[in-house]
Structures are given as C-alpha cells and as structure tokens.
Design a protein around this motif. Structure first.
Motif, PDB file in Angstrom:
ATOM      1  N   PRO A   1       0.989  -1.250   0.031  1.00 53.42           N
ATOM      2  CA  PRO A   1      -0.049  -0.035   0.051  1.00 53.42           C
ATOM      3  C   PRO A   1       0.676   1.351   0.007  1.00 53.42           C
ATOM      4  CG  PRO A   1       0.190  -0.847   2.366  1.00 53.42           C
ATOM      5  CD  PRO A   1       0.934  -1.711   1.227  1.00 53.42           C
ATOM      6  N   SER A   2       0.253   2.402  -0.243  1.00 56.41           N
ATOM      7  CA  SER A   2       0.765   3.681  -0.373  1.00 56.41           C
ATOM      8  C   SER A   2       1.069   4.143   1.147  1.00 56.41           C
ATOM      9  CB  SER A   2       0.228   4.565  -0.896  1.00 56.41           C
ATOM     10  OG  SER A   2       0.590   5.943  -0.710  1.00 56.41           O
ATOM     11  N   VAL A   3       2.247   4.350   1.777  1.00 57.16           N
ATOM     12  CA  VAL A   3       2.634   4.488   3.078  1.00 57.16           C
ATOM     13  C   VAL A   3       3.486   5.787   3.067  1.00 57.16           C
ATOM     14  CG1 VAL A   3       3.705   3.771   5.195  1.00 57.16           C
ATOM     15  CG2 VAL A   3       2.437   2.106   3.659  1.00 57.16           C
ATOM     16  N   PRO A   4       3.165   6.878   4.048  1.00 58.64           N
ATOM     17  CA  PRO A   4       3.772   7.908   4.180  1.00 58.64           C
ATOM     18  C   PRO A   4       5.437   7.841   4.634  1.00 58.64           C
ATOM     19  CG  PRO A   4       2.286   8.015   5.546  1.00 58.64           C
ATOM     20  CD  PRO A   4       2.014   6.885   4.950  1.00 58.64           C
ATOM     21  N   VAL A   5       6.136   6.927   4.204  1.00 59.43           N
ATOM     22  CA  VAL A   5       7.364   6.687   4.797  1.00 59.43           C
ATOM     23  C   VAL A   5       8.201   7.903   4.943  1.00 59.43           C
ATOM     24  CG1 VAL A   5       9.764   5.729   4.177  1.00 59.43           C
ATOM     25  CG2 VAL A   5       7.742   4.519   3.597  1.00 59.43           C
ATOM     26  N   GLY A   6       8.734   8.194   6.130  1.00 62.04           N
ATOM     27  CA  GLY A   6       9.582   9.342   6.571  1.00 62.04           C
ATOM     28  C   GLY A   6       8.926  10.378   7.351  1.00 62.04           C
ATOM     29  N   LYS A   7       7.449  10.286   7.275  1.00 59.86           N
ATOM     30  CA  LYS A   7       6.700  11.496   7.857  1.00 59.86           C
ATOM     31  C   LYS A   7       6.898  11.126   9.402  1.00 59.86           C
ATOM     32  CE  LYS A   7       5.466  13.342   4.010  1.00 59.86           C
ATOM     33  NZ  LYS A   7       5.897  14.590   3.868  1.00 59.86           N
ATOM     34  N   ILE A   8       6.670  12.134  10.205  1.00 59.51           N
ATOM     35  CA  ILE A   8       6.204  11.878  11.538  1.00 59.51           C
ATOM     36  C   ILE A   8       5.068  12.279  12.048  1.00 59.51           C
ATOM     37  CG2 ILE A   8       7.120  13.038  13.794  1.00 59.51           C
ATOM     38  CD1 ILE A   8       9.587  11.839  12.033  1.00 59.51           C
ATOM     39  N   LYS A   9       4.546  11.200  12.763  1.00 56.59           N
ATOM     40  CA  LYS A   9       3.014  11.135  13.481  1.00 56.59           C
ATOM     41  C   LYS A   9       3.107  11.029  14.754  1.00 56.59           C
ATOM     42  CE  LYS A   9       0.039  10.320   9.907  1.00 56.59           C
ATOM     43  NZ  LYS A   9      -0.955   9.666   9.426  1.00 56.59           N
ATOM     44  N   SER A  10       1.864  11.152  15.330  1.00 53.62           N
ATOM     45  CA  SER A  10       1.970  11.030  16.833  1.00 53.62           C
ATOM     46  C   SER A  10       0.796   9.892  16.996  1.00 53.62           C
ATOM     47  CB  SER A  10       1.651  12.271  17.642  1.00 53.62           C
ATOM     48  OG  SER A  10       0.472  12.854  17.439  1.00 53.62           O
ATOM     49  N   PHE A  11       0.928   9.435  18.020  1.00 47.99           N
ATOM     50  CA  PHE A  11      -0.091   8.088  18.267  1.00 47.99           C
ATOM     51  C   PHE A  11      -1.461   8.957  18.926  1.00 47.99           C
ATOM     52  CE2 PHE A  11       3.627   5.350  18.644  1.00 47.99           C
ATOM     53  CZ  PHE A  11       3.239   4.551  17.803  1.00 47.99           C
ATOM     54  N   GLY A  12      -2.451   9.117  18.318  1.00 52.54           N
ATOM     55  CA  GLY A  12      -3.494  10.116  18.828  1.00 52.54           C
ATOM     56  C   GLY A  12      -3.024  11.445  18.966  1.00 52.54           C
ATOM     57  N   ALA A  13      -3.670  12.160  19.451  1.00 51.09           N
ATOM     58  CA  ALA A  13      -3.531  13.735  19.608  1.00 51.09           C
ATOM     59  C   ALA A  13      -2.501  13.953  20.637  1.00 51.09           C
ATOM     60  CB  ALA A  13      -5.030  14.404  20.150  1.00 51.09           C
ATOM     61  N   PHE A  14      -2.280  13.124  21.349  1.00 48.00           N
ATOM     62  CA  PHE A  14      -1.242  13.673  22.495  1.00 48.00           C
ATOM     63  C   PHE A  14      -0.070  12.615  22.818  1.00 48.00           C
ATOM     64  CE2 PHE A  14      -5.367  15.826  23.516  1.00 48.00           C
ATOM     65  CZ  PHE A  14      -4.734  17.198  23.216  1.00 48.00           C
ATOM     66  N   GLY A  15      -0.263  11.585  22.061  1.00 48.59           N
ATOM     67  CA  GLY A  15       0.712  10.570  22.206  1.00 48.59           C
ATOM     68  C   GLY A  15       2.027  10.753  21.647  1.00 48.59           C
ATOM     69  N   PRO A  16       3.080   9.809  21.851  1.00 47.93           N
ATOM     70  CA  PRO A  16       4.390   9.936  21.499  1.00 47.93           C
ATOM     71  C   PRO A  16       4.463   9.877  20.000  1.00 47.93           C
ATOM     72  CG  PRO A  16       4.088   8.052  22.876  1.00 47.93           C
ATOM     73  CD  PRO A  16       2.761   8.559  22.669  1.00 47.93           C
ATOM     74  N   LYS A  17       5.723  10.685  19.467  1.00 47.04           N
ATOM     75  CA  LYS A  17       5.719  10.507  18.049  1.00 47.04           C
ATOM     76  C   LYS A  17       6.728   9.553  17.563  1.00 47.04           C
ATOM     77  CE  LYS A  17       6.227  15.616  18.438  1.00 47.04           C
ATOM     78  NZ  LYS A  17       7.242  16.905  18.391  1.00 47.04           N
ATOM     79  N   TYR A  18       6.225   9.373  16.183  1.00 42.07           N
ATOM     80  CA  TYR A  18       7.058   8.160  15.593  1.00 42.07           C
ATOM     81  C   TYR A  18       7.097   8.393  14.058  1.00 42.07           C
ATOM     82  CZ  TYR A  18       2.045   6.964  13.886  1.00 42.07           C
ATOM     83  OH  TYR A  18       0.998   6.832  13.260  1.00 42.07           O
TER      84      TYR A  18
END
Length: 66
Positions: free
Chosen positions: A8-25
């Motif tokens: 599938p199309s995956v936004p490789v390299g993007k920084i996201k967070s687990f929910g609104a206030f979770g840790p970044k990944y």
C-alpha cells in the motif's frame, strides 16, 4: 497461480503521533498484509529509536506531529 501482493501507499519518513497527545513516531516500510486485509508497518519511536509494528489503518488515523 501465485498471487502478487502490492504494497500500500505509506507516508514513509513522515513524523506522526499516536493520537492527539501520544508519542511521536517516524513511519517506515510496510511489512506484511494481515488476514483482514490491513497491513503492518514498521514505525520508529522518535524518543527512544525503538522500532515496532503498527497497523496501517491506525497510522492513517493518527495526526501529523507538530
């Protein structure tokens, strides 16, 4: 006949967070398709560098990290 899986199309390299206030990944590569059609994606926790597997459907619902 052998079925060919298309990753599938995956936004490789993007920084996201687990929910609104979770840790970044940081989003990594898709790993494998699950029986329910979802995909497991490798993500790296920004704070620790730990790599874990995370469902693509959850990843798609998480916000971009600020």
């Amino acid at each position: 006949m052998l079925a060919v899986l298309t990753a599938p199309s995956v936004p490789v390299g993007k920084i996201k967070s687990f929910g609104a206030f979770g840790p970044k990944y940081e989003v990594g590569q898709p790993l494998r398709q699950l029986d329910d059609g979802d995909w497991m994606v490798e993500v790296m926790l920004v704070e620790t560098g730990e790599k874990i597997e995370y469902r693509l459907t959850h990843l798609n619902n998480d916000p971009k990290a600020a």
